[in-house]
Design a protein around this motif. Sequence first.
Motif: not given
Length: 233
Positions: A71-95
């Motif tokens: 439940p509600e796992p904490r994630v570290l994304i290393g590198g913002l880049g063009v934002g694909f990983s961040l946007a995809h993580a934020a779109a998922n309410p499970r994180w």
Amino acid sequence: MSTSYPTPYDTDHTAPVTLDRREGPSGEVVLRRHGALLQIIANGCFLMDTSDGRSERLLVDAALDALDGRPEPRVLIGGLGVGFSLAHAAANPRWGRITVVEREPAIIGWHREGPLAELSRSALADPRTEIVEADLVSYVRESADTFDALCLDIDNGPDWTVTEGNGSLYSPVGLAACHARLTPGGVLAVWSARPSANFEGTLRNAGFQSVRTEEIPVVRGVPDVVHLAVRAA
């Protein structure tokens, strides 16, 4: 320095347009537009663009799937880049908490108030999101924070680093630091522009379990991959 850098996605013959150019902690970073694409160039080397994002989304999804419903796992994304990983993580309410570590202030600025904001605006406004301006290698080694997942996408992967110093993240010392940042049963996911059997061995030697590699087919050349490994519970 010329701003006409070749990239894997240069399919038209229009000249790229430089939108911004800055000196960062590790040299020059450039944001340019080439047709419909936004591209990030570091020290004259193409790093990424907005053409696809499948492998960046896989980076996040594969890590979450490997956590087996935590439940509600904490994630570290290393590198913002063009934002694909961040946007995809934020779109998922499970994180749960989403921490992004990016050392280039220019890239952070392009997301907060520049052309890349169109990709990350809602993710940056998400109360779960935290942006940390720091060198990822130093952060992983020095931080006392722990995470359920580390999703690392810096440079071009363990066998092809552009920026001096990034390679140490994939070394036994760097992977030991990643291991220490993970909770028991936590997942390390590493994006790479090419598969690396040697890196799989390094992950196992660093104490990780369930090491595997998932591939994303590309139009031409070798596939992008995500290396996955689990800290023992």
